[in-house]
Scaffold this active site. Sequence first.
Site, PDB file in Angstrom:
ATOM      1  N   HIS A  71       0.796  -1.237   0.000  1.00 28.36           N
ATOM      2  CA  HIS A  71       0.000   0.000   0.000  1.00 28.36           C
ATOM      3  C   HIS A  71       0.820   1.274   0.000  1.00 28.36           C
ATOM      4  O   HIS A  71       0.266   2.356   0.171  1.00 28.36           O
ATOM      5  CB  HIS A  71      -0.922   0.034   1.218  1.00 28.36           C
ATOM      6  CG  HIS A  71      -2.103  -0.868   1.102  1.00 28.36           C
ATOM      7  ND1 HIS A  71      -3.293  -0.473   0.550  1.00 28.36           N
ATOM      8  CD2 HIS A  71      -2.283  -2.157   1.461  1.00 28.36           C
ATOM      9  CE1 HIS A  71      -4.155  -1.475   0.580  1.00 28.36           C
ATOM     10  NE2 HIS A  71      -3.565  -2.519   1.127  1.00 28.36           N
ATOM     11  N   LYS A 117      -9.462  13.473   3.828  1.00 29.79           N
ATOM     12  CA  LYS A 117      -8.501  12.367   3.884  1.00 29.79           C
ATOM     13  C   LYS A 117      -7.631  12.593   5.105  1.00 29.79           C
ATOM     14  O   LYS A 117      -7.678  13.657   5.708  1.00 29.79           O
ATOM     15  CB  LYS A 117      -7.650  12.326   2.610  1.00 29.79           C
ATOM     16  CG  LYS A 117      -7.066  13.695   2.236  1.00 29.79           C
ATOM     17  CD  LYS A 117      -6.367  13.688   0.891  1.00 29.79           C
ATOM     18  CE  LYS A 117      -7.287  13.651  -0.301  1.00 29.79           C
ATOM     19  NZ  LYS A 117      -7.298  12.390  -1.009  1.00 29.79           N
ATOM     20  N   ARG A 118      -6.826  11.610   5.481  1.00 33.85           N
ATOM     21  CA  ARG A 118      -5.908  11.817   6.586  1.00 33.85           C
ATOM     22  C   ARG A 118      -5.011  13.016   6.315  1.00 33.85           C
ATOM     23  O   ARG A 118      -4.698  13.322   5.151  1.00 33.85           O
ATOM     24  CB  ARG A 118      -5.061  10.554   6.814  1.00 33.85           C
ATOM     25  CG  ARG A 118      -5.806   9.460   7.540  1.00 33.85           C
ATOM     26  CD  ARG A 118      -6.333   9.903   8.875  1.00 33.85           C
ATOM     27  NE  ARG A 118      -5.267   9.967   9.845  1.00 33.85           N
ATOM     28  CZ  ARG A 118      -5.083   9.087  10.828  1.00 33.85           C
ATOM     29  NH1 ARG A 118      -5.920   8.083  10.991  1.00 33.85           N
ATOM     30  NH2 ARG A 118      -4.079   9.228  11.666  1.00 33.85           N
ATOM     31  N   LYS A 123       0.015  14.318   1.163  1.00 36.67           N
ATOM     32  CA  LYS A 123      -1.289  14.600   0.554  1.00 36.67           C
ATOM     33  C   LYS A 123      -1.471  16.090   0.271  1.00 36.67           C
ATOM     34  O   LYS A 123      -2.381  16.497  -0.443  1.00 36.67           O
ATOM     35  CB  LYS A 123      -2.418  14.086   1.447  1.00 36.67           C
ATOM     36  CG  LYS A 123      -2.486  12.552   1.531  1.00 36.67           C
ATOM     37  CD  LYS A 123      -3.586  12.101   2.501  1.00 36.67           C
ATOM     38  CE  LYS A 123      -3.665  10.601   2.685  1.00 36.67           C
ATOM     39  NZ  LYS A 123      -4.416   9.897   1.621  1.00 36.67           N
ATOM     40  N   THR A 154      -8.923   6.471  -2.688  1.00 40.20           N
ATOM     41  CA  THR A 154     -10.265   5.985  -2.980  1.00 40.20           C
ATOM     42  C   THR A 154     -11.299   7.091  -2.808  1.00 40.20           C
ATOM     43  O   THR A 154     -12.388   7.006  -3.381  1.00 40.20           O
ATOM     44  CB  THR A 154     -10.667   4.781  -2.107  1.00 40.20           C
ATOM     45  OG1 THR A 154     -10.380   5.081  -0.737  1.00 40.20           O
ATOM     46  CG2 THR A 154      -9.923   3.528  -2.528  1.00 40.20           C
ATOM     47  N   LYS A 159     -14.920   7.885  -4.840  1.00 40.03           N
ATOM     48  CA  LYS A 159     -16.226   8.180  -4.224  1.00 40.03           C
ATOM     49  C   LYS A 159     -16.748   9.523  -4.721  1.00 40.03           C
ATOM     50  O   LYS A 159     -17.938   9.675  -5.022  1.00 40.03           O
ATOM     51  CB  LYS A 159     -16.092   8.239  -2.702  1.00 40.03           C
ATOM     52  CG  LYS A 159     -15.602   6.976  -2.039  1.00 40.03           C
ATOM     53  CD  LYS A 159     -15.202   7.275  -0.571  1.00 40.03           C
ATOM     54  CE  LYS A 159     -14.340   6.170  -0.001  1.00 40.03           C
ATOM     55  NZ  LYS A 159     -13.678   6.584   1.277  1.00 40.03           N
TER      56      LYS A 159
END
Length: 795
Positions: free
Chosen positions: A345, A531-532, A537, A637, A641
């Site tokens: 991952h 998101k985290r 990110k 992901t 969505k």
Amino acid sequence: MTLSKKRFMADYQAEALHLFADKLEHLSTLQQYQALAFLIKGYYSTNWAQTKATYDRQQQKQLYYFSIEFMPGRLLGSNLLNLGIKDTVEAGLSELGLDPETVYAAEVDPGLGNGGLGRLASAFLDAMASVGMAGNGNGIRYQYGLFQQRFVDGYQVELPDDWLRNPYAWETRKENRAVIVRFGGTVNLMSRPDGSLEAVYHDTDDVLAVPYDTAMVGYHNQVVNTMRLWSAEPVPGGAHSLEEKARVNAITQILYPDDSDTAGRELRLRQEYFFTSAGVQSIITHFRRYHHDLRLLPQFVAIHINDTHPAMAVLELMRVLLDDAGMDWDTAWQITVKTLSYTNHTLMAEALETWPQSMFSQLLPRLAQIAGEVDRRFRAAYTRRFGELLVDRCAPIADGQLRMAYLAVIGSHAVNGVAKLHSKLLQQSLLKDLYMIFPERFNNKTNGITPRRWVQIANPDLSALIDTTIGTNWRRDPRELVPLVAQLEDPQFLTQLQAAKRVNKQRLAALVHTELGLEMPLDAIYDVQIKRLHAYKRQLLHVFGILEAYLAIKNGESRPPRMHIFGAKAAPSYRYAKAVIRLINGVAELINHDPEMAGKLQVVFIPNYGVSLAEQIIPAADISEQISLAGTEASGTSNMKLMSNGALTLATLDGANIEIQEAAGADAMVTFGLTTSEVAQLQASHAYSAKALYAANPTLHRIVDMLTDGSIPGIASEGREIASELLEYNDTYLVLADFASYIAASKRLDALWQKPQQWAQAALKNIAASGQFSADFTVQRYGRDVWDVLPTTGI
Ligand SMILES: *Cc1c(COP(=O)(O)O)cnc(C)c1O
């Protein structure tokens, strides 16, 4: 199942009386929810038992998905949908004077995961049940899930998530299936009369692993699979001091709140062995009820390792085959490799899990011996062909560390990444040495989501519009959304699409108003990043975009109104991430209190992001921010969505963003930024200078200065910390490098917003193309290529 409204109402009232000895209307909302949940559990329990019996009777091969995290979300709505009784039950509830949404909201959301990894595991269980694959989950029943997040003075504060305070209706304790897991002690290998070796254990710490099973209800197919979560308890009958009991209970007490990098802590190692050993033992016990010969195991069992946390399944299965079944090494190894498969991952080498050999041998002496032998044999087998250097780089043990990702690859017959780009980069960089040795093992399986939860349940207005336009086939097979593109030139449909979005925005705006007291005009762009909180990110890049707009509007420029919506938890020990949270809240305070920004630009950081909150935010999104530095986000992901709800993606060419662009079309999303190879070149050449960019770009200069000059309230030390990461540490994640192209891309979206029809067309292209990202297809690809487990009721 078939159910009339009348029968439901009678059943429900009877269940309320049975459980609480009272009338429905006298119960609390929580009790009303519980009565409903227990009733529904009764509705599917026959199918649950029958599914298990059928798998056994037909001796179907079963897949066990080992994951240290699961995030199933609330199950009531999902179970009702999948049983095909949601409309009936909702009509019945209304007739009884109850509001379905209120009853649903009384359910706890089990936060037994940190983010994408755990949510993926749950999506896969839901998908496997829905296509009729014999797939089981194996994980940990944490007594406390991921912390509840609050903001106090703009800072993240973590509160315990006591999700089991009230009985969890969906789980069933299976004490008759408990197993014993052994830790510590010493192990001696004694010769048996026949010459084979017997492992004799002394002074072990034994722990009882008790399974709690939760049904995974398939969509309209009568299949009900199982998620099995293990809880640690003292072995009954042992004389336990309070201290010993506490040590045992601690094993499954808390979820580690880091979404990467938790290695090195003994309790975590205990957790990993605990659920892995319990899972392997119960699989073998079940197998032995039907077969004598463990050599047949791979014919009937596949075990999947979700990331490296369960990678010691390689060693544990070897232990069982060698010690308990008395197999020779080569046979045991062949069976182990055939049974196991592994998903990686991450691409970040520093996130790869390692355990000090010393800690490992103390806690798991027999497994440490087996690991040593795996390492010895691996080196012996491949050194001649591949050279000592290469083999040493990728052997399971080196420098006193056990390297779990390498062990997982060596002990599995298949290894995959989670998006095309990620799988390719694994072969080229992170796992390139093992790719040289085992090229045939490597494959890609792009992640997926469950549109049942994210569209059918979360977005009823869009779902109804799709039904009236193309019929309901898409609900079973979301690839059937593709015909929606026939509506691209239909202004009436596009207007209806916008109307559905507006309803969702209204709902989210109401929630934000109640929770945060902020106004979110419905004609504004809802720009979402959920998101985290992680440096890679790049929530910081999004913040810089907000500040750019702030300065422009201050300067008299006109921009379409935009609401910037964040949801993100930071690991409690992750300083930088917490600094960014404080920054976002500071920027929110600056902007939301500025009368010039009212109705034009607002920053909305909704606390406690999780599955249930995601269900409220995603349907309302216009823009999906997927802006990780290229080459760092394995798949993502939330990007899937959001696209399936008609948001336009603002994206770097990273992870599954690339596949989303291929699917929806280049004009249906906006991309920007350095590519993976440009990032690699820049980093290799050492040519990057954040300070030079800061000096050269006046807007960027101004924004970076705002971090430290007091413009943003309450961030004195956090602002300095972030500025120093950018300028002194040369901006590890290249935020400044991508700033200009990010702003340009964002402006392209502003321009498109001025043409509502074109915007709606782009949204429609995203929705129509989103079906391929259903996890129903992902698990079928795993089933076909990796597990050899086929769908029975599938699409
Ligand atoms: C989907 C999901 C994630 C994953 O989001 P990414 O943007 O892919 O990292 C994390 N948390 C929750 C609650 C989710 O539903």
